[in-house]
Design an enzyme around this catalytic site. Structure first.
Site, mmCIF file in Angstrom:
data_model
loop_
_atom_site.group_PDB
_atom_site.id
_atom_site.type_symbol
_atom_site.label_atom_id
_atom_site.label_comp_id
_atom_site.label_asym_id
_atom_site.label_seq_id
_atom_site.Cartn_x
_atom_site.Cartn_y
_atom_site.Cartn_z
ATOM 1 N N LYS A 1 7.009 -6.500 6.794
ATOM 2 C CA LYS A 1 6.956 -6.133 8.216
ATOM 3 C C LYS A 1 6.653 -7.399 9.001
ATOM 4 O O LYS A 1 6.224 -8.401 8.408
ATOM 5 C CB LYS A 1 5.885 -5.061 8.468
ATOM 6 C CG LYS A 1 4.462 -5.504 8.117
ATOM 7 C CD LYS A 1 3.501 -4.384 8.340
ATOM 8 C CE LYS A 1 2.562 -4.694 9.463
ATOM 9 N NZ LYS A 1 1.554 -3.669 9.676
ATOM 10 N N CYS B 1 0.777 -1.245 0.000
ATOM 11 C CA CYS B 1 0.000 0.000 0.000
ATOM 12 C C CYS B 1 0.807 1.292 0.000
ATOM 13 O O CYS B 1 0.572 2.138 -0.856
ATOM 14 C CB CYS B 1 -0.991 -0.030 1.149
ATOM 15 S SG CYS B 1 -2.250 -1.278 0.813
HETATM 16 P P1 NAD Z 1 -5.636 -8.670 -2.358
HETATM 17 O O1 NAD Z 1 -4.802 -8.725 -3.578
HETATM 18 O O2 NAD Z 1 -5.189 -9.365 -1.127
HETATM 19 O O3 NAD Z 1 -7.096 -9.215 -2.680
HETATM 20 C C1 NAD Z 1 -7.868 -8.808 -3.762
HETATM 21 C C2 NAD Z 1 -8.760 -9.974 -4.153
HETATM 22 O O4 NAD Z 1 -9.692 -9.521 -5.143
HETATM 23 C C3 NAD Z 1 -7.994 -11.140 -4.781
HETATM 24 O O5 NAD Z 1 -8.300 -12.341 -4.106
HETATM 25 C C4 NAD Z 1 -8.493 -11.167 -6.228
HETATM 26 O O6 NAD Z 1 -8.572 -12.476 -6.787
HETATM 27 C C5 NAD Z 1 -9.883 -10.574 -6.083
HETATM 28 N N1 NAD Z 1 -10.448 -10.029 -7.319
HETATM 29 C C6 NAD Z 1 -9.825 -9.327 -8.299
HETATM 30 N N2 NAD Z 1 -10.723 -8.976 -9.238
HETATM 31 C C7 NAD Z 1 -11.921 -9.446 -8.857
HETATM 32 C C8 NAD Z 1 -13.233 -9.393 -9.396
HETATM 33 N N3 NAD Z 1 -13.471 -8.761 -10.543
HETATM 34 N N4 NAD Z 1 -14.232 -10.000 -8.737
HETATM 35 C C9 NAD Z 1 -13.992 -10.636 -7.575
HETATM 36 N N5 NAD Z 1 -12.781 -10.728 -7.007
HETATM 37 C C10 NAD Z 1 -11.758 -10.130 -7.633
HETATM 38 O O7 NAD Z 1 -5.871 -7.121 -2.079
HETATM 39 P P2 NAD Z 1 -6.016 -6.402 -0.640
HETATM 40 O O8 NAD Z 1 -4.675 -6.297 -0.018
HETATM 41 O O9 NAD Z 1 -7.138 -7.014 0.112
HETATM 42 O O10 NAD Z 1 -6.409 -4.935 -1.110
HETATM 43 C C11 NAD Z 1 -7.673 -4.660 -1.657
HETATM 44 C C12 NAD Z 1 -7.848 -3.154 -1.726
HETATM 45 O O11 NAD Z 1 -7.860 -2.620 -0.408
HETATM 46 C C13 NAD Z 1 -6.721 -2.410 -2.462
HETATM 47 O O12 NAD Z 1 -7.276 -1.306 -3.122
HETATM 48 C C14 NAD Z 1 -5.815 -1.953 -1.337
HETATM 49 O O13 NAD Z 1 -5.087 -0.796 -1.681
HETATM 50 C C15 NAD Z 1 -6.817 -1.642 -0.246
HETATM 51 N N6 NAD Z 1 -6.292 -1.761 1.134
HETATM 52 C C16 NAD Z 1 -5.463 -2.804 1.445
HETATM 53 C C17 NAD Z 1 -4.988 -2.916 2.760
HETATM 54 C C18 NAD Z 1 -4.027 -4.018 3.139
HETATM 55 O O14 NAD Z 1 -3.413 -3.910 4.207
HETATM 56 N N7 NAD Z 1 -3.841 -5.063 2.367
HETATM 57 C C19 NAD Z 1 -5.393 -1.987 3.723
HETATM 58 C C20 NAD Z 1 -6.262 -0.958 3.360
HETATM 59 C C21 NAD Z 1 -6.713 -0.853 2.047
HETATM 60 C C1 UGA Z 2 -0.508 0.701 5.942
HETATM 61 C C2 UGA Z 2 -1.265 1.680 6.873
HETATM 62 O O1 UGA Z 2 -0.632 1.686 8.161
HETATM 63 C C3 UGA Z 2 -2.728 1.274 7.030
HETATM 64 O O2 UGA Z 2 -3.425 2.242 7.818
HETATM 65 C C4 UGA Z 2 -3.348 1.211 5.639
HETATM 66 O O3 UGA Z 2 -4.698 0.777 5.722
HETATM 67 C C5 UGA Z 2 -2.576 0.243 4.780
HETATM 68 O O4 UGA Z 2 -1.191 0.663 4.696
HETATM 69 C C6 UGA Z 2 -3.117 0.186 3.392
HETATM 70 O O5 UGA Z 2 -3.638 1.149 2.885
HETATM 71 O O6 UGA Z 2 -2.990 -0.907 2.847
HETATM 72 P P1 UGA Z 2 0.528 -1.747 6.217
HETATM 73 O O7 UGA Z 2 1.139 -1.472 4.888
HETATM 74 O O8 UGA Z 2 -0.178 -3.022 6.425
HETATM 75 O O9 UGA Z 2 -0.539 -0.577 6.573
HETATM 76 O O10 UGA Z 2 1.656 -1.685 7.333
HETATM 77 P P2 UGA Z 2 2.351 -0.544 8.218
HETATM 78 O O11 UGA Z 2 2.385 -1.000 9.610
HETATM 79 O O12 UGA Z 2 1.785 0.788 7.965
HETATM 80 O O13 UGA Z 2 3.841 -0.592 7.659
HETATM 81 C C7 UGA Z 2 4.131 -0.229 6.321
HETATM 82 C C8 UGA Z 2 5.637 -0.163 6.139
HETATM 83 O O14 UGA Z 2 6.179 0.931 6.851
HETATM 84 C C9 UGA Z 2 6.385 -1.406 6.636
HETATM 85 O O15 UGA Z 2 7.385 -1.753 5.704
HETATM 86 C C10 UGA Z 2 7.016 -0.961 7.941
HETATM 87 O O16 UGA Z 2 8.221 -1.635 8.228
HETATM 88 C C11 UGA Z 2 7.271 0.501 7.644
HETATM 89 N N1 UGA Z 2 7.316 1.342 8.866
HETATM 90 C C12 UGA Z 2 6.207 1.531 9.604
HETATM 91 C C13 UGA Z 2 8.509 1.964 9.215
HETATM 92 O O17 UGA Z 2 9.549 1.806 8.527
HETATM 93 N N2 UGA Z 2 8.534 2.766 10.327
HETATM 94 C C14 UGA Z 2 7.432 2.976 11.092
HETATM 95 O O18 UGA Z 2 7.522 3.722 12.083
HETATM 96 C C15 UGA Z 2 6.237 2.347 10.724
#
Ligand code: NAD
Ligand code: UGA
Length: 450
Positions: free
Chosen positions: A326, A266
Site C-alpha cells: 500500500k 496482517c
Molecule cells: P516486525 O516483524 O516488524 O517486528 C518484530 C520484531 O520482533 C523484529 O524486529 C524481530 O527481530 C523481533 N523479535 C523476534 N523475536 C524476538 C524475541 N524473542 N525477542 C526480542 N525481539 C524479537 O513485526 P510487526 O509488524 O511489528 O508485528 C508485530 C506483531 O504485531 C505481529 O503479531 C503483528 O501481527 C502485530 N501487528 C502488526 C501491525 C503492523 O501494521 N505491522 C499492526 C497491528 C498488529
Molecule cells: C491493517 C489494519 O487496517 C490495521 O487496523 C491492523 O492493525 C493491521 O492490519 C494489522 O493488524 O497489522 P495495514 O495492513 O497496515 O493495516 O494496512 P491497511 O490500510 O488496512 O491495508 C491493508 C491492505 O488492504 C492493503 O493492501 C490495501 O491496499 C488494501 N485495501 C485497504 C484495499 O484494497 N481496499 C481498501 O478499501 C482498504
C-alpha cells in the site's frame, strides 16, 4: 511495596520486546508521553542501527518521533534486561504464519521464557496479534514456573502501516483484556492521554476483537471487489457505488476501495489464522474461505486483462508501478506486486518495476531479469502496458502532457482506480480501471467529481 513503586510507578521504565513496526511505534509513543522506555530486539544489526539513530524501515513520522525522544529510549539485544528494569513490558514480536496458516508463536514463547525466575511485580502486555487462547496458555506457563507476580494483559494493536504514528496517538479504541480489572487500569491509564474509547474485557474476547476486526475489514474489501467485478459486466461504476453505499452510516465509507486485492503482513495472515482457529475448534468458517479465495483471484485478474489486450505476453514489456502492499510504506510482505510479477514473468513478459519507497534490493523478491526503474517515465518508456499496483499519489504524474507517448502502447491498467477514465483518456491512455463501465459516459464523471 517499594519495589512496586520503582517498577510500576509514574517514573518507572517501560519495556518493549520486539523493535519492529509495532514495537518501535509503541516505544516512541510511550516516550512521547514522557516515559522512559527500554526496547529489546534479538536482531543485533537492528539494535545497532537503532542506537545509531537509524530506523530500519520507512514509516512516516517515526524517525522524527524517535529522534525527538531519543534521550528516553534505550535499545538492548537482551530481552532479559528489560524484565530486570521494567515493571510493565509490552510484547511486540512477530507472529508469522506457519505453513498450516496457524500463527507461529515461537517468538512469543521465547519472550515468556526470558522472564527471569522470581521477577515481579510485572505486567506483561501482549500487543502481538495472537490466536484466541494464547493468554490462557501463557498464564498456565507462568503459573507452572511460579511466576504468580506476573500479571497478563492483552492489549491488541490496531495501527496501520503508513499512518502508524497517527493511529497510535489518535486511537479509535483501546482494548484491554485481563483477568483482574486492576490490571486493566494500569494499561488503560498509560494510553489514556491519547484518547479513544477504552474498553475492558476478558483476555479471550480481547484476542478475538483483534482477529475479528482484521477479518471484517478484509471481508469488506473482498466484498467490494466482487461488486466491482459485477459492475464491469453490468455497466456500473464501483467508485460511485461504494460512495453511495458509504453514505449509510451502518455500512460506512471506509475499506470499500475496490482494487487488485489486499496484501501486507496482517490481513492475509490474520484472516487465515482466524479460519484455522475456527477449524481447530470444529467450526468451518465458510465466509472467510470465500474472502481469501476472492482476494487471490483478484490479484490475478490483471493477468487475464493483459492477455485479453496484448495476446501472448511473451516478449511484452510491462511496467509495474508500485511494489509496496500500500502507499506510505516500503513493506512488500504479501504484496500483490509479487504475485503479479511472478505470473507475468511466467507468461514470458519482461518486467520493469518502480516504487518511490521500496529500495532496489527488493529486486531479490522479484523474478530474475526484472528491470529497476528510477522514475515513472523511465518505467513506462517503451512499455506495451503499465499497471498501477500501488496507488502512490506520485503516479498522478502519468497525466503530465506527453508522458503517455513514452509508451510503445499507452495501455494503462489502473489496479487501484487512482485515476479517472476521463483524465487518463484525456492524457492519451487506453485506461482500464477496476469495476468500471467499459465506455466513457458524462453522468458518472459528474457524480464522481462531487
Ligand atoms: P516486525 O516483524 O516488524 O517486528 C518484530 C520484531 O520482533 C523484529 O524486529 C524481530 O527481530 C523481533 N523479535 C523476534 N523475536 C524476538 C524475541 N524473542 N525477542 C526480542 N525481539 C524479537 O513485526 P510487526 O509488524 O511489528 O508485528 C508485530 C506483531 O504485531 C505481529 O503479531 C503483528 O501481527 C502485530 N501487528 C502488526 C501491525 C503492523 O501494521 N505491522 C499492526 C497491528 C498488529
Ligand atoms: C491493517 C489494519 O487496517 C490495521 O487496523 C491492523 O492493525 C493491521 O492490519 C494489522 O493488524 O497489522 P495495514 O495492513 O497496515 O493495516 O494496512 P491497511 O490500510 O488496512 O491495508 C491493508 C491492505 O488492504 C492493503 O493492501 C490495501 O491496499 C488494501 N485495501 C485497504 C484495499 O484494497 N481496499 C481498501 O478499501 C482498504
Amino acid at each position: 511495596m517499594s519495589s512496586m513503586k520503582a517498577r510500576q510507578g509514574p517514573d518507572a521504565t517501560i519495556g518493549v520486546v520486539g523493535a519492529g513496526y509495532v514495537g518501535l511505534i509503541t516505544a516512541a509513543a510511550l516516550a512521547l508521553l514522557g516515559h522512559r522506555v527500554i526496547c529489546a530486539d534479538v536482531n543485533d544489526a537492528r539494535v545497532r542501527a537503532l542506537r545509531a539513530g537509524q530506523v530500519p524501515f520507512f514509516e512516516p513520522g517515526l524517525a522524527g518521533l524517535l529522534a525527538e525522544h531519543r534521550d528516553r529510549i534505550t535499545f538492548t539485544t537482551a530481552p532479559a534486561t528489560v524484565f530486570d528494569k521494567a515493571g510493565i513490558v509490552f510484547v511486540t514480536v512477530d507472529t508469522p504464519p506457519l505453513p498450516s496458516g496457524e500463527a507461529d508463536l515461537s517468538r512469543v514463547e521465547s519472550v515468556v521464557d526470558a522472564i527471569p525466575p522470581g521477577v515481579g511485580p510485572l505486567t506483561l502486555v501482549m500487543k502481538s496479534t495472537v490466536p484466541v487462547g494464547t493468554g490462557a496458555t501463557v498464564r498456565r506457563v507462568l503459573d507452572q514456573r511460579g511466576l504468580f507476580r506476573v500479571r497478563y494483559v492483552a492489549n491488541p494493536e490496531f495501527l496501520r502501516e503508513g499512518s502508524a504514528v497517527q493511529d497510535v496517538t489518535h486511537p479509535d479504541r483501546v482494548i484491554v483484556g485481563c483477568d483482574d480489572p486492576a490490571d486493566a487500569v494500569v494499561v488503560a491509564a498509560l494510553w489514556a492521554p491519547f484518547g479513544g474509547e477504552s474498553m475492558t474485557c476478558d483476555v479471550a474476547s480481547a484476542e478475538m476483537i483483534k482477529l475479528a476486526s482484521n477479518a471484517f475489514l478484509a471481508t469488506k474489501i473482498s466484498f467490494v471487489n466482487e461488486i466491482a467485478n459485477v459492475c464491469e459486466r453490468v455497466g456500473a461504476d464501483v467508485e460511485v457505488v461504494a460512495r453511495g453505499m458509504g453514505h449509510d452510516h451502518r455500512i460506512g465509507a471506509s475499506f470499500l476501495r475496490a482494487g487488485i486485492g489486499y496484501g501486507g503482513s496482517c490481513f492475509p495472515k490474520d484472516v487465515l489464522a482466524l479460519m484455522q482457529l475456527a477449524g481447530n475448534s470444529g467450526y468451518r468458517f465458510r465466509l472467510l474461505a470465500a474472502v481469501i479465495e476472492v482476494n487471490e483471484l483478484q490479484k490475478r485478474r490483471v493477468v487475464a486483462t493483459l492477455r485479453e489486450q496484448l495476446g501472448d505476453l511473451r516478449g511484452r514489456r510491462i511496467a509495474l508501478l508500485g511494489l509496496a502492499f500500500k502507499p506510505g510504506t516500503d513493506d512488500m510482505r504479501e504484496a500483490t506486486s509479487v504475485v503479479l510479477a511472478e505470473a507475468l514473468a511466467a507468461g514470458g513478459a519482461t518486467l520493469v518495476v518502480h516504487d518511490p519507497a521500496v529500495p532496489p534490493s527488493a529486486l531479490g523478491l522479484l523474478p530474475a531479469g526484472t528491470v529497476w526503474a528510477r522514475g515513472t517515465t523511465e518505467a513506462i518508456s517503451g512499455a506495451d502496458a503499465a499497471v498501477i499496483v500501488t496507488e502512490w499519489p506520485q503516479y498522478r504524474a502519468l497525466l503530465a502532457p506527453g508522458t503517455s507517448a513514452a509508451m510503445a502502447r499507452p495501455l494503462l491498467v489502473d489496479g487501484r482506480n487512482l485515476l479517472t477514465r476521463a483524465e487518463a483518456e484525456d492524457a492519451g491512455y487506453q485506461w482500464l480501471g477496476i469495476g468500471q463501465p467499459a465506455a466513457r459516459s458524462g453522468e458518472p464523471a459528474l457524480v464522481r467529481a462531487g
